[in-house]
Enzyme design. Structure first.
Site, PDB file in Angstrom:
ATOM      1  N   LYS A  18     -14.899  20.134  -2.267  1.00 32.26           N
ATOM      2  CA  LYS A  18     -16.036  19.995  -1.381  1.00 32.26           C
ATOM      3  C   LYS A  18     -17.174  21.031  -1.525  1.00 32.26           C
ATOM      4  CE  LYS A  18     -13.554  17.529   2.320  1.00 32.26           C
ATOM      5  NZ  LYS A  18     -12.639  17.779   3.262  1.00 32.26           N
ATOM      6  N   ARG A  19     -17.035  22.100  -1.996  1.00 27.68           N
ATOM      7  CA  ARG A  19     -17.868  23.090  -2.108  1.00 27.68           C
ATOM      8  C   ARG A  19     -19.237  22.632  -2.955  1.00 27.68           C
ATOM      9  NH1 ARG A  19     -17.289  27.295  -5.378  1.00 27.68           N
ATOM     10  NH2 ARG A  19     -15.222  26.480  -6.294  1.00 27.68           N
TER      11      ARG A  19
END
Ligand code: GLU
Length: 469
Positions: A242-243
């Site tokens: 998700k980063r």
């Protein structure tokens, strides 16, 4: 001559979250391989982890597959509904002395693990219960009696041969204390029972494969072919998370991506066909092969995905573009009940939109009866000195006979000439009057789409605005 066995591949997600782009690529490679070979693509939901599996996740995975156009020939088959088959085969292995009950507690195993690490040994199940001939109790698990010598070779269609020393492999747990099979056991039984010929999956599973091969052999099954697809990484070479941005397939739908763009993007993460970047589905089916899947990890590049999305928005058939746009328009409260109007709007905007969200937002003015002026733009262009130019356009528009792109250009030139000014002195304020903005599709396109009545109405609004400012 022996007939080649029909290819049967599967996608086997665990329903513990949304469909991740990495999972989608695995599904896509399997799907393409099946379609290329004229084989079968099976969808199996691996839901034996009772604590982590949810129905909502299963739904989300099926929705994402449907959105991507990855249809399955069999399934979805729910693994949890097959536990009787798994248990019977666990029992068979126990009866044959190939598996055994184990009562080691988590604490004991953890202590031993720590000790091994402290002494510089590789932690591994020490075989405590191997020869105890235990029977089933409340907290017993079942372990596979893993051969402790010899080699197991994974003949990988993508990575080549990978050799594992059996000594390194644990007596792995195949049935948990709750009576459910573990992943490594259930996956072997199901792949074998479902006649899977090729197991194509992410290379995070490559260390499971020798264990699975040993289980195939212990159960007397034919070992399928394996192909482990390299991981997808972020720009920083860390595993995609998700980063790095959205990782859920459906998040891309919500952000206004077209499924073809995502499919086209995902297929190129690890697979190539010369220098070609843009592929139709038919071409992908025709060209896809496992031998052209690369060995190294692929880097996720959101810019390229956006570029592909732009391409597909530009090339889409108008009706399909409208269908895909409708939810985005509806979500903004725009009236979607005039198909012809929607087609015009979509065609006006498609060349200048990167996403469908972009297209809905930048084209809001088509759907709003009251024009929303960008304050800076209005201040600059909606000024007293141009009021009469705009009124001249409104007055003469009803008698404009050729209301085509060409005809409108001629018409506006004539108005400007009559007013003794250059075309742009009329056109730019007109654009602002019609759209509220200084950047928009061509003024002629906007005028055609809006139609004369709306154009006249918007000019009157602008004149009022000028009078009031
Ligand atoms: N359920 C496993 C997963 O989602 C399947 C892995 C496999 O394809 O064997 O990782």
């Amino acid at each position: 001559m022996t007939e080649k066995a029909k290819v049967r591949v599967r996608f086997a997600p665990s329903p513990t979250g949304y469909l991740h782009v990495g999972g989608a690529r695995t599904a896509l490679f399997n799907w393409l391989y099946a379609r290329h070979e004229g084989g079968q693509f099976i969808l199996r939901i691996e839901d034996t982890d009772q604590l982590r599996s949810t129905e909502a996740s299963t739904r989300a995975i099926l929705d994402a597959m449907a959105w991507l156009g990855l249809n399955w020939d069999e399934g979805p088959i729910f693994q949890a509904e097959r536990v009787d088959i798994h248990r019977a085969l666990v029992k068979k292995l126990i009866d044959e002395g190939k598996a055994f009950y184990c009562t080691c507690t988590q604490e004991e195993l953890e202590d031993k693990r720590k000790r091994a690490l402290a002494e510089g040994r590789k932690p591994k199940y020490d075989g405590s219960c191997r020869e105890k001939q235990l029977t089933k109790g409340e907290d017993t698990v079942v372990r596979f009696r893993c051969p402790q010598f010899g080699l197991t070779v994974v003949r990988d269609l993508i990575k080549g041969n990978i050799t594992f020393n059996n000594e390194e492999l644990d007596d792995l747990v195949i049935e948990r204390a709750d009576g459910y099979p573990t992943y490594n056991f259930a996956v072997v039984v199901d792949d074998a029972e479902m006649g899977i010929t090729h197991v194509i999956r992410g290379d995070d599973h490559v260390n499971n494969t020798p264990r699975q091969i040993l289980l195939y052999e212990a159960l007397g099954y034919e070992v399928p072919q394996f192909g482990h697809v390299p991981m997808i990484l972020g720009a920083d070479k860390a595993r995609l998370s998700k980063r790095h941005g959205a990782t859920s397939v459906m998040a891309y739908q919500e952000m206004g991506y077209l499924p073809e763009a995502l499919v086209n993007y995902l297929v190129r993460l690890g697979w190539s066909h010369g220098d070609q970047e843009i592929f139709s589905m038919d071409q992908l089916i025709q060209f896809f092969s496992l031998t052209s899947v690369g060995k190294s990890a692929a880097i996720f590049n959101p810019e390229k995905l956006l570029w592909l999305n732009q391409h597909y928005i530009r090339e889409y058939a108008t009706d399909r573009l409208v269908e895909n746009m409708k939810p985005f328009w509806a979500a903004r409260g725009f009236d979607t009940s005039h198909p012809d109007y929607l087609r015009h709007v979509a065609d006006d905007l498609r060349t200048r939109s990167k996403t469908l969200v972009d297209m809905a937002d930048s084209g809001a003015f088509y759907f709003q009866d009251r024009v929303n002026y960008d304050p800076e733009t209005a201040k600059k262009f909606l000024t007293t000195d141009i009021k009469d130019h705009l009124l001249a356009v409104a007055d003469r528009l009803p008698s404009c006979g050729d209301y085509s792109k060409n005809g409108i250009e001629v018409f506006l030139r004539e108005v400007a000439e009559n007013r003794g000014v250059k075309l742009k002195v009329v056109a730019q304020p007109l654009r602002v009057a019609l759209t509220g903005k200084s950047v928009s599709p061509g003024i002629d396109e906007v005028m055609i789409t809006l139609g004369k009545d709306r154009v006249i109405d918007r000019i009157r609004q602008a004149v009022q605005y000028i009078a009031g400012s």
